[in-house]
Design an enzyme around this catalytic site. Structure first.
Site, mmCIF file in Angstrom:
data_model
loop_
_atom_site.group_PDB
_atom_site.id
_atom_site.type_symbol
_atom_site.label_atom_id
_atom_site.label_comp_id
_atom_site.label_asym_id
_atom_site.label_seq_id
_atom_site.Cartn_x
_atom_site.Cartn_y
_atom_site.Cartn_z
ATOM 1 N N HIS A 286 0.870 -1.183 0.000
ATOM 2 C CA HIS A 286 0.000 0.000 0.000
ATOM 3 C C HIS A 286 0.899 1.223 0.000
ATOM 4 O O HIS A 286 1.835 1.310 0.806
ATOM 5 C CB HIS A 286 -0.908 0.002 1.227
ATOM 6 C CG HIS A 286 -2.032 0.993 1.120
ATOM 7 N ND1 HIS A 286 -1.832 2.349 1.219
ATOM 8 C CD2 HIS A 286 -3.364 0.828 0.911
ATOM 9 C CE1 HIS A 286 -2.990 2.977 1.072
ATOM 10 N NE2 HIS A 286 -3.930 2.080 0.881
ATOM 11 N N GLU B 63 -6.753 5.240 0.946
ATOM 12 C CA GLU B 63 -6.696 5.772 -0.412
ATOM 13 C C GLU B 63 -7.784 6.814 -0.651
ATOM 14 O O GLU B 63 -7.672 7.659 -1.545
ATOM 15 C CB GLU B 63 -6.860 4.604 -1.380
ATOM 16 C CG GLU B 63 -6.535 4.891 -2.810
ATOM 17 C CD GLU B 63 -6.513 3.599 -3.610
ATOM 18 O OE1 GLU B 63 -7.386 3.445 -4.477
ATOM 19 O OE2 GLU B 63 -5.654 2.747 -3.350
ATOM 20 N N HIS C 254 0.797 -4.948 2.185
ATOM 21 C CA HIS C 254 -0.610 -4.705 2.522
ATOM 22 C C HIS C 254 -1.523 -5.896 2.240
ATOM 23 O O HIS C 254 -2.322 -6.288 3.090
ATOM 24 C CB HIS C 254 -1.101 -3.485 1.749
ATOM 25 C CG HIS C 254 -2.506 -3.085 2.047
ATOM 26 N ND1 HIS C 254 -2.977 -2.889 3.334
ATOM 27 C CD2 HIS C 254 -3.572 -2.843 1.230
ATOM 28 C CE1 HIS C 254 -4.250 -2.548 3.303
ATOM 29 N NE2 HIS C 254 -4.642 -2.521 2.037
ATOM 30 N N HIS C 255 -1.426 -6.469 1.043
ATOM 31 C CA HIS C 255 -2.390 -7.500 0.653
ATOM 32 C C HIS C 255 -1.678 -8.582 -0.149
ATOM 33 O O HIS C 255 -0.869 -8.286 -1.024
ATOM 34 C CB HIS C 255 -3.506 -6.883 -0.196
ATOM 35 C CG HIS C 255 -4.693 -7.764 -0.400
ATOM 36 N ND1 HIS C 255 -5.821 -7.695 0.384
ATOM 37 C CD2 HIS C 255 -4.931 -8.751 -1.289
ATOM 38 C CE1 HIS C 255 -6.707 -8.583 -0.022
ATOM 39 N NE2 HIS C 255 -6.178 -9.251 -1.042
ATOM 40 N N ALA D 53 -11.221 -5.444 -1.836
ATOM 41 C CA ALA D 53 -11.020 -6.446 -0.785
ATOM 42 C C ALA D 53 -12.311 -6.687 -0.017
ATOM 43 O O ALA D 53 -12.691 -7.829 0.244
ATOM 44 C CB ALA D 53 -9.913 -6.019 0.172
#
Length: 565
Positions: free
Chosen positions: A358, A371, A499-500, A544
């Site tokens: 991120h 964001e 982040h993901h 997400a």
């Protein structure tokens, strides 16, 4: 202060409802926070708390003001009876509550040992209590299944507690009411493009075509998704969130948790799955462990919703050596346990090396700046006070742009107008993360950059915003919703962090887990970040939450159909 009020209300309610008196003396209590144990000590005299001390904590957002509020209020004997504010509580505040409650229990001679469970059975087991697990559990329970949900951490919610942006959905009733034009096809194309076309098209179609219904379903449970914003990589405004732009995470978990309880889901926290059982080639249950020992639960279906592995630095580095040493936005429980548990089933995994950073994470911490701040008008400037990219680039491109700047960081800059447009910013202010100046010159001095350069940067940007044409970096007119001209002005230094994890278990559109041969593993389902294929090589902001809710529901529905309820 909403988070502190939540902490305050629960704590005082605990005292108000408890009948047994506290003994005089000092008592210690432990609670599980986001980054580790929170240890507090209380001093009791004449059945009143006269002091609260913090012995240890490792939280980046520890609610120190809340401790003083609680201490003063308890000594004064005030009390509240409402739990309405609890939806904004975080893992940190929940851990603080737990530590305080355990200290009080210790003062009353009440033990805090884990409950010993016997071997049992149910229809469906859900592993993991984040948004995917809770959505699966609620959907299955609504279909009549007896569901046991197992969570290794001390509270429910996982990473979803920290979700901020919202839920992407197209052709929704909310968009219609707000006269927002959008289409499933544009949503599909945006997601495929954002994921560099590494996505599984079947899963993306499933995501998109079920998104509007997910919004209606959550709304029927009591969720507020009445505000719609625009995120990087999205052609249109489709990120649904609470009114005023509040963070969606705590609100969503509160709604889903209540729905789970109301529908009879049995939730067991601090219960870790040690093995997934198999009989005759089919999933047959789980082996569980807590502090009181081990036990088995038999079931016809198991739904894996354990999240990603962003907090497992060794696993991250194994797949992406270039991310060694990166901070993470993930809570400490996101360690990828499911992958080793499922080895015996010869499960197929996909895109495991696709790990997203991120771009806007407070430098030196795991605190993510949503964001939506950029979506509502903020810009990014480097340490020379200059913009260096289109702020609405997808996350991977924006992360690379920031890393290429001096010190691998940048300043996220916005004004009072942006702050007023997005309530999620108030949390950052409460955490003292924001540098503030009554003028651009004052802010520049605090940031250590040239005031003349920064003033020109803002002047140029405001001209581009007014004309709708960004001559420097081609930010679209509808992505510059307001000028940055209303004092005070704010900035926070940010740099990318893990982040993901886009890769994970291979599933089909029914959320059934597949083996290496592409065959369905009977009785095994998965949803959320533990799966791979939905997001491809890069996840768009807002996708997400869509993923966890939509595929969580599909997993619950599919598992229920297997039972012929």
């Amino acid at each position: 202060m909403k988070k502190y009020i939540a902490l305050f209300s629960i704590f005082l309610l605990f005292f108000g409802c408890s009948q047994k008196q506290m003994s005089d003396g000092d008592f210690v209590g432990y609670g599980e926070g986001r980054n580790g144990y929170i240890t507090l000590s209380i001093t009791v005299k004449n059945n009143k708390i006269t002091n609260i001390k913090t012995i240890s904590e490792a939280e980046s957002d520890f609610a120190k003001p809340a401790i003083k509020i609680l201490s003063d209020a308890v000594v004064a004997g005030d009390a509240i009876s409402s739990l309405d504010a609890v939806s904004e509580a975080s893992l940190t505040s929940a851990g603080t509550i737990e530590a305080l409650e355990n200290a009080v229990k210790a003062s009353k001679g009440i033990g805090t040992k884990a409950k010993k469970y016997r071997n049992t059975s149910c229809d469906i087991i859900v592993i993991g209590s984040g948004g995917a697990g809770l959505s699966a559990a609620v959907q299955a329970a609504q279909k009549g299944a007896y569901v046991i949900l197992l969570e290794k951490m001390g509270i429910v919610g996982g990473n979803t507690n920290y979700s901020t942006a919202g839920l992407n959905a197209s052709e929704t009733s909310v968009q219609h009411d707000l006269d927002i034009k959008d289409s499933n096809e544009e949503y599909y194309q945006d997601t495929m493009k954002g994921g560099h076309n590494l996505n599984n098209p079947e899963l993306v179609r499933t995501l998109v075509e079920n998104s509007a219904d997910a919004v209606d379903w959550l709304t029927s449970l009591g969720a507020d998704l009445s505000d719609v914003g625009k995120m990087a990589g999205s052609t249109n405004s489709r990120t649904h969130r609470p009114k005023g732009g509040y963070a969606i995470g705590g609100h969503l978990i509160s709604v889903l948790h209540k729905a789970a309880v109301d529908n009879g889901v049995e939730i067991r926290t601090r219960n870790t799955v040690k093995d997934i059982l198999e009989k005759d080639g089919k999933v047959s249950g789980v082996l569980v462990e807590n502090e009181a020992g081990q036990y088995e639960i038999k079931a016809d279906a198991v739904i894996v919703a354990t999240g990603g592995f962003g907090a497992n630095s060794k696993l991250v580095e194994n797949y992406r050596p270039d991310l060694k040493g990166f901070n993470t936005t993930n809570h400490k429980g996101a360690t990828g346990d499911a992958f080793s548990l499922l080895n015996k089933f010869n499960v197929k995994t996909v895109l495991m090396d696709q790990i997203q950073t991120h771009p806007t994470v407070v430098k030196g911490s795991g605190i993510m700046i949503t964001e939506a701040v950029r979506g509502n008008g903020a810009i990014l400037v480097n340490k020379d006070g200059k913009r260096f990219a289109n702020e609405m680039l997808p996350r991977d491109a924006m992360s690379n742009a920031i890393l290429s700047q001096r010190d691998g960081s940048a300043f996220l800059l916005f004004d009072q107008g942006v702050r007023e447009s997005l309530k999620a910013i108030e949390k950052y202010a409460q955490q003292n993360l924001l540098a503030e100046g009554q003028s651009i010159s004052e802010l520049a001095d605090k940031l250590g950059i040239s005031s003349l350069t920064l003033e020109k940067t803002l002047s140029d940007y405001n001209l581009y915003q007014k004309t709708g044409v960004d001559k420097d970096f081609s930010r679209k007119g509808n992505e510059m919703p307001r000028s940055l001209s209303k004092a005070p002005f704010y900035a926070v230094e940010v740099s990318p962090a893990v982040h993901h994890t886009m890769g994970g278990l291979a599933i089909n559109s029914s959320a059934q887990v597949l083996n290496q041969e592409g065959q369905v593993i009977p009785g095994l389902y998965a949803a959320g970040e533990v799966t791979g294929g939905v997001h491809g090589g890069n996840r768009l902001g807002g996708n997400a939450v869509a993923d966890i809710v939509i595929f969580g529901r599909i997993a619950g529905e599919s598992a229920s159909k297997q039972l012929s309820l």
